[in-house]
Design an enzyme around this catalytic site. Structure first.
Site, PDB file in Angstrom:
ATOM      1  N   TYR A  45       1.044  -1.267   0.028  1.00  0.00           N
ATOM      2  CA  TYR A  45       0.095   0.048   0.201  1.00  0.00           C
ATOM      3  C   TYR A  45       0.707   1.134  -0.070  1.00  0.00           C
ATOM      4  O   TYR A  45       2.028   1.200   0.863  1.00  0.00           O
ATOM      5  CB  TYR A  45      -0.978  -0.012   1.360  1.00  0.00           C
ATOM      6  CG  TYR A  45      -1.562   1.383   1.400  1.00  0.00           C
ATOM      7  CD1 TYR A  45      -2.669   1.724   0.531  1.00  0.00           C
ATOM      8  CD2 TYR A  45      -1.205   2.176   2.380  1.00  0.00           C
ATOM      9  CE1 TYR A  45      -3.529   2.850   0.749  1.00  0.00           C
ATOM     10  CE2 TYR A  45      -1.810   3.603   2.326  1.00  0.00           C
ATOM     11  CZ  TYR A  45      -2.961   3.790   1.630  1.00  0.00           C
ATOM     12  OH  TYR A  45      -3.723   5.120   1.674  1.00  0.00           O
ATOM     13  N   HIS A  61      -2.404  16.326  -2.118  1.00  0.00           N
ATOM     14  CA  HIS A  61      -2.925  16.734  -0.912  1.00  0.00           C
ATOM     15  C   HIS A  61      -2.511  17.843  -0.188  1.00  0.00           C
ATOM     16  O   HIS A  61      -2.990  18.352   0.822  1.00  0.00           O
ATOM     17  CB  HIS A  61      -2.345  15.494   0.038  1.00  0.00           C
ATOM     18  CG  HIS A  61      -2.781  14.114  -0.188  1.00  0.00           C
ATOM     19  ND1 HIS A  61      -3.009  13.590  -1.369  1.00  0.00           N
ATOM     20  CD2 HIS A  61      -3.180  13.372   0.585  1.00  0.00           C
ATOM     21  CE1 HIS A  61      -3.581  12.575  -1.277  1.00  0.00           C
ATOM     22  NE2 HIS A  61      -3.562  12.036  -0.059  1.00  0.00           N
ATOM     23  N   ASN A  85       2.009  10.911   6.227  1.00  0.00           N
ATOM     24  CA  ASN A  85       0.899  10.193   6.809  1.00  0.00           C
ATOM     25  C   ASN A  85       1.364  10.183   8.308  1.00  0.00           C
ATOM     26  O   ASN A  85       2.188   9.293   8.911  1.00  0.00           O
ATOM     27  CB  ASN A  85       0.945   8.567   6.350  1.00  0.00           C
ATOM     28  CG  ASN A  85      -0.275   8.169   6.561  1.00  0.00           C
ATOM     29  OD1 ASN A  85      -0.365   7.071   7.253  1.00  0.00           O
ATOM     30  ND2 ASN A  85      -1.186   8.269   5.717  1.00  0.00           N
ATOM     31  N   TYR A 138     -16.531  30.313  46.738  1.00  0.00           N
ATOM     32  CA  TYR A 138     -15.791  29.384  46.212  1.00  0.00           C
ATOM     33  C   TYR A 138     -14.601  29.570  45.619  1.00  0.00           C
ATOM     34  O   TYR A 138     -13.801  28.864  45.222  1.00  0.00           O
ATOM     35  CB  TYR A 138     -16.866  28.376  45.409  1.00  0.00           C
ATOM     36  CG  TYR A 138     -18.131  27.827  46.200  1.00  0.00           C
ATOM     37  CD1 TYR A 138     -18.045  27.916  47.540  1.00  0.00           C
ATOM     38  CD2 TYR A 138     -18.740  26.976  45.598  1.00  0.00           C
ATOM     39  CE1 TYR A 138     -19.062  27.032  47.913  1.00  0.00           C
ATOM     40  CE2 TYR A 138     -19.937  26.371  46.065  1.00  0.00           C
ATOM     41  CZ  TYR A 138     -20.136  26.212  47.485  1.00  0.00           C
ATOM     42  OH  TYR A 138     -21.041  25.761  48.164  1.00  0.00           O
ATOM     43  N   ARG A 182     -12.040  29.898  48.191  1.00  0.00           N
ATOM     44  CA  ARG A 182     -12.063  28.879  49.305  1.00  0.00           C
ATOM     45  C   ARG A 182     -11.735  27.599  48.404  1.00  0.00           C
ATOM     46  O   ARG A 182     -10.832  26.747  48.855  1.00  0.00           O
ATOM     47  CB  ARG A 182     -13.313  28.760  49.922  1.00  0.00           C
ATOM     48  CG  ARG A 182     -13.096  27.878  51.146  1.00  0.00           C
ATOM     49  CD  ARG A 182     -14.453  27.503  51.579  1.00  0.00           C
ATOM     50  NE  ARG A 182     -15.705  28.210  51.467  1.00  0.00           N
ATOM     51  CZ  ARG A 182     -16.912  27.891  51.642  1.00  0.00           C
ATOM     52  NH1 ARG A 182     -17.294  26.604  51.721  1.00  0.00           N
ATOM     53  NH2 ARG A 182     -18.019  28.798  51.190  1.00  0.00           N
ATOM     54  N   PHE A 210      -1.786   6.274  12.302  1.00  0.00           N
ATOM     55  CA  PHE A 210      -2.067   7.813  12.107  1.00  0.00           C
ATOM     56  C   PHE A 210      -3.296   8.367  12.611  1.00  0.00           C
ATOM     57  O   PHE A 210      -3.639   9.530  12.462  1.00  0.00           O
ATOM     58  CB  PHE A 210      -2.322   7.747  10.165  1.00  0.00           C
ATOM     59  CG  PHE A 210      -3.281   6.817   9.966  1.00  0.00           C
ATOM     60  CD1 PHE A 210      -4.503   6.987  10.132  1.00  0.00           C
ATOM     61  CD2 PHE A 210      -2.886   5.739   9.232  1.00  0.00           C
ATOM     62  CE1 PHE A 210      -5.634   6.070   9.812  1.00  0.00           C
ATOM     63  CE2 PHE A 210      -3.726   4.752   8.621  1.00  0.00           C
ATOM     64  CZ  PHE A 210      -5.001   4.920   8.808  1.00  0.00           C
ATOM     65  N   GLU A 240     -12.216   5.632   4.553  1.00  0.00           N
ATOM     66  CA  GLU A 240     -11.548   6.318   5.768  1.00  0.00           C
ATOM     67  C   GLU A 240     -12.796   6.922   6.562  1.00  0.00           C
ATOM     68  O   GLU A 240     -13.385   7.986   6.389  1.00  0.00           O
ATOM     69  CB  GLU A 240     -10.593   7.165   5.582  1.00  0.00           C
ATOM     70  CG  GLU A 240      -9.352   6.770   4.669  1.00  0.00           C
ATOM     71  CD  GLU A 240      -8.530   7.653   4.162  1.00  0.00           C
ATOM     72  OE1 GLU A 240      -8.709   8.775   4.092  1.00  0.00           O
ATOM     73  OE2 GLU A 240      -7.710   7.124   3.532  1.00  0.00           O
TER      74      GLU A 240
END
Length: 503
Positions: A53, A83, A195, A278, A281, A327, A412
């Site tokens: 791959y 990409h 990746n 608060y 405290r 990934f 994906e």
């Protein structure tokens, strides 16, 4: 000053040395051997015509498309170019620098099949302070940070843009000026570069480091507020914290007591009132829980920065090539959402203390700490600003990690949105620091009204630091300048007085 990368031992101290001191980065000798072994496996598999791959197949939904040997290099450059489609405002140079460092460290681990010369160019970019221009939006945080890392990888092949010596230039020109040459990607290398989780992790590391620093300062500022409001110290006594044995809660209580030791302004139970609100405290309980959050985030980031997060992974000793899912950014996505919530709480409780400092119905100080109430508004509107920032943080703290949108034609089909989570966490840190700066300004003014000579020695040190940046308020002025100046001062390392860190 050198930082050596081996893929397993990178620390936050190392990152800060590279980031702030521009330490020289080198790959450890043993790591180079692992890189070479991993590359040899890739080349042998190609020679034997094995199907791998991302080496001789397409990507994502195209994983079943076999690529001819003649097109393997073309496949990798096509991957980077296609990409590199991130959008939005670029990440800061700091983020870009840490991304280079973390990607180099992951590749140095020796499971990515990259050539030594490609890894060396990453290192050279770091050492020459070449910072790729990387748009900040467009990553799903699974399949790694594909789009941002593609913009980083573009620079290595002489495309895209980078910042060099303060100037944004085309990458080819930057490399030429630095005396470097672009690489020609070989099989697997484009995928090995993009990746991974280094964009979301880089933003996460910077968010964590700034959050940790802010947390320590928030404790000190809270102690100064305690004095400005003549708070009751009994609530910080060890006994009550020992019976609820959270170590972080105990440590915050101990620190607050040490900061106000010797104060002539703090009070005892029943002296002025029986209990404080608060926001005073419960400082140990709330800040202690925030410290727990920071500890969790630190643990996950330490694992991630020393992980192999690309796909497929090459195991040289066995010769195996495994297509998996390292990934996927889910661990850091959760951590960043948790960081967002924790840091938002720093601001939440700080804003409530600001209100107690400026509201004349809640204290015995001049209204809004004004020197001439009515004619002058004093610090009235600074509380508005703090409230606005706190409200904005609430929207930013909505968890990103619970969202997922399928990609690559449902191949994906579950993603982490970790990069969005990290970006939001970083924004929350910036907002929270401004809120703490406003509290510090108000607390310092209250101390001056009470008589700063009555402060505890530790608080006097803090008061002096604040006054070196924000002068005593004697009349209304443009307080935006004071807030901005103190916000910037709080970012600096020399404001971290503490010798021991809680996280």
């Amino acid at each position: 000053m050198n930082v050596f990368l081996d893929g397993s031992t990178l620390s936050f101290t190392d990152i800060k040395l590279v980031l702030n001191k521009k330490a020289t980065v080198e790959v450890h000798e043993d790591a180079w051997e692992n890189v070479k072994k991993s590359r040899a496996v890739v080349e042998k598999l190609i020679e034997d015509k094995n199907v791998i791959y991302g080496v001789n197949t397409g990507f994502g939904k195209f994983s079943d498309t076999i690529i001819s040997t003649d097109d393997l290099e073309h496949l990798q450059i096509n991957l980077i170019r296609s990409h590199a489609c991130a959008v939005g405002k670029p990440f800061s140079e700091d983020v870009s620098r840490v991304m280079l460092l973390l990607r180099a460290n992951a590749l140095a681990k020796g499971y990515s099949g990259i050539r030594p010369e490609t890894l060396q160019l990453l290192i050279d970019c770091l050492n020459h302070e070449i910072h790729p221009v990387i748009p900040s939006q467009g990553s799903l945080g699974a399949s790694g940070d594909l789009a941002p890392l593609a913009h980083l990888a573009l620079v290595l092949v002489g495309e895209g843009e980078a910042i060099y010596l303060g100037e944004k230039l085309e990458a080819k020109e930057v490399l030429r000026r630095a005396g470097l040459k672009p690489i020609r990607l070989k099989a697997k290398e484009g995928l090995a570069l993009i990746n991974g989780t280094q964009a979301l992790t880089s933003v996460g590391v910077l968010a964590y480091l700034e959050a940790q620093k802010l947390f320590h300062m928030a404790n000190r500022v809270a102690a100064l507020t305690l004095e400005g409001l003549r708070g009751i110290v009994d609530a910080f006594s060890p006994e009550s914290h020992l019976v609820r044995p959270y170590p972080e809660q105990q440590e915050v209580a101990e620190r607050i007591l040490s900061y106000v030791e010797g104060s002539k302004l703090t009070t005892k139970q029943g002296e002025l009132r029986v209990q404080d609100a608060y926001s005073l405290r419960c400082i140990p309980q709330v800040h202690g829980a925030i410290s727990q959050t920071l500890n969790y985030v630190k643990e996950k980031l330490m694992i991630e920065i020393n992980s192999a997060t690309d796909n497929p992974l090459i195991f040289a000793d066995s010769g195996k090539v495994i297509s998996g899912g390292n990934f996927h950014g889910q661990p850091i996505a959760f951590a960043m959402d948790f960081l967002s919530i924790g840091v938002a709480e720093i601001a939440n409780i700080s804003e409530r203390r600001i209100e107690r400092l400026v509201n004349p119905q809640l204290n015995d100080l001049p209204a809004f700490l004004s020197t001439n109430p009515g004619l002058e508004s004093g610090l009235m509107i600074t509380q508005y600003v703090a409230a606005s920032l706190v409200s904005e943080n609430k929207t930013l703290a909505h968890p990103s990690s619970v969202d997922s949108i399928p990609s690559s034609a449902n191949q994906e089909d579950h993603v982490s949105m970790g990069t969005t989570a990290a970006r939001h966490a970083y924004e929350i840190v910036q907002n929270a620091r401004k809120v703490v700066a406003i509290e510090a300004i108000c607390a310092a003014q209250a101390a001056d009204i009470r008589g700063c000579e009555k402060l505890a020695p530790e608080s006097k040190l803090l008061h002096e630091k604040i006054r070196a940046t924000v002068p005593l308020i004697i009349s209304d002025r443009v307080f935006a300048t004071d807030i901005e100046n103190l916000d910037q001062a709080l970012k600096q390392e020399n404001w971290s007085f503490d010798t021991g860190a809680i996280t």
